[in-house]
Design a protein around this motif. Structure first.
Motif, PDB file in Angstrom:
ATOM      1  N   LYS A 139      42.838  15.481  36.302  1.00 31.10           N
ATOM      2  CA  LYS A 139      42.006  15.058  37.422  1.00 31.10           C
ATOM      3  C   LYS A 139      42.830  14.718  38.652  1.00 31.10           C
ATOM      4  CE  LYS A 139      38.049  12.125  38.460  1.00 31.10           C
ATOM      5  NZ  LYS A 139      37.264  13.318  38.802  1.00 31.10           N
ATOM      6  N   HIS A 140      44.011  14.137  38.459  1.00 32.83           N
ATOM      7  CA  HIS A 140      44.790  13.689  39.624  1.00 32.83           C
ATOM      8  C   HIS A 140      45.353  14.865  40.413  1.00 32.83           C
ATOM      9  CE1 HIS A 140      48.033  14.391  36.716  1.00 32.83           C
ATOM     10  NE2 HIS A 140      48.868  14.443  37.743  1.00 32.83           N
ATOM     11  N   LEU A 141      45.304  16.086  39.853  1.00 32.02           N
ATOM     12  CA  LEU A 141      45.787  17.258  40.575  1.00 32.02           C
ATOM     13  C   LEU A 141      44.654  18.144  41.095  1.00 32.02           C
ATOM     14  CD1 LEU A 141      48.760  18.416  38.329  1.00 32.02           C
ATOM     15  CD2 LEU A 141      48.846  17.140  40.460  1.00 32.02           C
ATOM     16  N   PHE A 142      43.423  17.969  40.616  1.00 30.81           N
ATOM     17  CA  PHE A 142      42.321  18.852  40.989  1.00 30.81           C
ATOM     18  C   PHE A 142      41.120  18.088  41.518  1.00 30.81           C
ATOM     19  CE2 PHE A 142      44.839  21.226  37.994  1.00 30.81           C
ATOM     20  CZ  PHE A 142      44.877  22.505  38.546  1.00 30.81           C
ATOM     21  N   SER A 143      41.333  16.843  41.983  1.00 28.07           N
ATOM     22  CA  SER A 143      40.185  16.067  42.461  1.00 28.07           C
ATOM     23  C   SER A 143      40.095  16.041  43.976  1.00 28.07           C
ATOM     24  CB  SER A 143      40.273  14.632  41.924  1.00 28.07           C
ATOM     25  OG  SER A 143      41.482  14.050  42.346  1.00 28.07           O
ATOM     26  N   GLY A 144      40.990  16.754  44.687  1.00 29.38           N
ATOM     27  CA  GLY A 144      40.882  16.804  46.135  1.00 29.38           C
ATOM     28  C   GLY A 144      41.759  15.772  46.820  1.00 29.38           C
ATOM     29  N   LYS A 145      41.992  15.960  48.116  1.00 25.04           N
ATOM     30  CA  LYS A 145      42.845  15.070  48.909  1.00 25.04           C
ATOM     31  C   LYS A 145      42.025  13.932  49.497  1.00 25.04           C
ATOM     32  CE  LYS A 145      46.104  15.148  52.747  1.00 25.04           C
ATOM     33  NZ  LYS A 145      46.713  15.971  53.818  1.00 25.04           N
TER      34      LYS A 145
END
Length: 671
Positions: free
Chosen positions: A656-662
């Motif tokens: 999740k921490h890489l694919f949850s958006g900026k």
């Protein structure tokens, strides 16, 4: 340690950079979006927060600048005058004062507009008030552009200033340009000041450090001075005047008696008398330099009289007793008299500092607490001070010029470094000096170990070796004479048996060694040599002296019973097959099984379909289903058992921490 360190002052940005830094920080660290449906109170708080945050940033950064730069009225007078000479005290104070006023104006603007924002009646009005507040703050800082640029130049110059401690032990070197001040400093300290054969090579104050009497001293090299009025002196000369006026130091006034500096002795004496008021209450020494070019005794009488007068004035100015105003001579080129000048200046400064402390008020607070203990006499015998004979002899040799012969002197006499080999044994303290150069200088009970060595030890050793060689040759000859042709048939059979057994043992050992003693027990059908037989077991037990009859009988009875069970099972199977036929000789009808049982192999289905009591399953279909479920449950465990350290496993393909958006500006929630 220096009291002031100007190298820690932070960089002063320009007005444009200042505005960009503060506004960017406000944009990054405060909320930036006003959502529809917000109440007017929440909108007011939104814009009030931005105005307050911006004003706080301005206030903190301006306060940091004002605190980093030293205040003229709070620093030592030496640094205060040095700031005035280098940067103009009025301009410096005016720049700091303008920044102080800008800080006050920004705080006042923020206070006024926050008060107006409290009564904003719409989103548009609050936003315009915020823009007006930001604009006025930026306008105030734009007007401070020249002051910020001036302070940045001052910071860069101050960071290059030497760290001078005004209160420590200091030697101050002054005089006309090109008289040898920097050369003297390079000789007595670890500094490296540029030395050139022209005037005004030194354009600022340079500081070097040295050690004397286990104390740390600082030596200050000042730029050259010219004999002219104070108002006509430039910035370079005023640095020397400032140091002479404010530093408590021993002053070394250097005179070039060779006049190679371009000024005569009379001109140098005139400068000495012109700046004489700056030498008040300071130890002062007049040092003549470049005696390698012109000797002091070779000067004209009138020049010598001028120098003697300067020395007398120096003695009176420093308060030295009569007779201590002699001229000091040195040559920085040949390094003659440099250390004598250094020692004389340091001693005078130490004496002056002690005298000043004795004349002060603080000594009275300590004097009544000091007590000198005098031991009471225990008898009537006189015990005057005495110097040990060894120390007295050493002092006598030193006074007579008898220098102690060192190892370095011996090395130079015998060829120098790389040729001379030091004698490390000459200092050995043994009972006999003859033992120093023995091969084994080890002493046991007062005797050298080498004394116990037999002189005929080598001859005896050679005789023993010859005897061993003869015995080895005889044994080899005897082995060659013994051949198999002379053996009897019984001996040959025994020899063959021994060789075969030895080969088998070697072969078994090599096999076990190859598999690291980790070989599985072979079944009977894989035992080609038939080693596991009752006959071999009986012979092995009899060799050990045991009765093998009972063991052989038990093994044979088990083998016969196993064969009987096999034959019984085969007979029962044939009988069952014949009974399965009908009376008319027709085979029975096939039993109908479920689709799952038909999909299995014939052997597997028959084995599972056999009746099993105590299973709790009513028919073969349920038993087949249970077997498949057990296999399926075991499949995952089997995969995990085969997994090793080198197997790559990714538990989560999209964490999740890489694919949850900026995160957006002003947000700390990534979800």
């Amino acid at each position: 340690m220096p009291l002031y360190s100007f190298k820690t002052i932070q960089i002063v940005p320009t007005s444009k950079d200042f505005i960009d830094i503060v506004l960017s920080r406000t944009q990054r660290q405060t909320p930036t979006v006003v959502h529809n449906g917000w109440a007017i109170n929440r909108i007011r708080q939104f814009y009030m927060r931005k105005v307050k945050f911006t004003a706080t940033n301005w206030h903190e950064k301006l306060t940091k600048i004002l605190e980093d730069f030293p205040k003229v009225d709070d620093v030592h007078p030496f640094y205060a005058d040095l700031l005035n000479v280098l940067y103009d005290r009025d301009h410096y104070k005016l720049a700091l004062g303008q920044l102080h006023m800008a800080r006050s104006l920004i705080d006042k603007v923020a206070q006024d507009y926050v008060r107006l924002l409290k009564y904003g009646d719409s989103l548009y009005r609050c936003k315009e008030l915020k823009r007006a507040a930001m604009g006025r703050m930026c306008t105030v800082m734009k007007k401070q552009g020249p002051s910020l640029a001036y302070l940045e130049q001052v910071r860069q110059h101050m960071s290059r200033l030497p760290s001078i401690d005004p209160n420590t032990r200091t030697l101050l070197v002054c005089g006309y340009p090109n008289v040898g001040k920097s050369s003297f400093m390079n000789k007595v300290t670890r500094a490296d000041v540029d030395v050139q054969p022209y005037a005004f090579t030194t354009k600022s104050l340079f500081v070097g450090h040295m050690d004397h009497r286990y104390l740390r001293w600082q030596v200050i090299d000042t730029p050259g001075l010219l004999d002219r009025p104070l108002e006509e002196r430039n910035t370079i000369e005023m640095q020397s005047i400032t140091a002479l006026a404010h530093l408590r130091a021993a002053v070394l006034y250097i005179v070039d008696i060779s006049e190679q500096c371009g000024f005569t002795i009379a001109q140098q004496a005139a400068l000495f008398h012109a700046i004489k008021p700056l030498f008040a209450n300071k130890p002062l020494l007049v040092v003549v330099n470049k005696t390698d070019v012109v000797a002091l005794d070779a000067l004209a009488p009138e020049d010598r009289a001028v120098l003697d007068e300067m020395a007398a004035e120096a003695a009176r100015a420093s308060g030295a007793p009569a007779g201590e105003g002699a001229l000091l001579q040195m040559s920085t080129l040949r390094e003659e008299g440099v250390m004598a000048v250094k020692q004389a200046a340091c001693d005078q400064l130490l004496a002056s500092r002690v005298e000043q402390k004795l004349q002060g008020k603080r000594i009275q607070d300590v004097a009544h607490r000091m007590h000198v203990a005098v031991p009471a006499p225990r008898d009537g015998m006189a015990r005057p001070p005495v110097i040990p004979p060894g120390v007295a002899a050493a002092r006598a040799r030193r006074d007579a010029g008898d220098k102690r012969r060192t190892e370095k002197d011996v090395q130079e006499e015998q060829g120098g470094a790389g040729v001379y080999s030091a004698d490390l044994r000459k200092g050995y303290q043994l009972k006999s000096d003859e033992w120093k150069y023995d091969i084994l200088p080890e002493i046991i009970d007062g005797h050298n170990v080498l004394d116990f060595v037999d002189a005929d030890i080598e001859a005896r050793l050679e005789a023993l070796e010859r005897e061993e060689d003869a015995l080895a040759a005889a044994a080899a000859l005897e082995a060659e004479e013994m051949e198999e042709d002379h053996l009897t048939p019984e001996q040959l059979a025994t020899l063959e048996e021994i060789r075969a057994r030895k080969g088998a043992i070697v072969k078994a050992h090599r096999m076990k060694k190859a598999v690291a003693n980790n070989q599985a027990v072979l079944p009977r059908r894989a035992d080609a040599e038939r080693t596991a037989t009752t006959r071999n077991m009986k012979s092995a037990l009899e060799r050990m002296g045991l009765d093998a009859g009972a063991a052989v009988a038990r093994a044979r009875s088990r083998s016969q019973s196993r064969v009987g069970r096999k034959r019984a099972r085969s007979a029962a199977a044939s009988a069952g097959a014949s009974a399965a036929m009908d009376v008319d000789g027709q085979p029975p009808k096939k039993r109908v099984h479920s689709s799952k049982s038909r999909s299995m192999s014939r052997g597997r289905s028959l084995s599972m379909a056999a009746p099993a009591e105590g299973k709790g399953l009513k028919d073969a279909a349920q038993r087949n289903r249970a077997v498949k479920m057990g296999d399926r449950a075991q499949r995952r465990m089997g995969k995990a058992a085969r997994r090793g350290e080198g197997d790559r496993h990714i538990p989560d393909l999209k964490p999740k921490h890489l694919f949850s958006g900026k995160r957006g500006i002003g947000k700390t929630d990534r979800r």
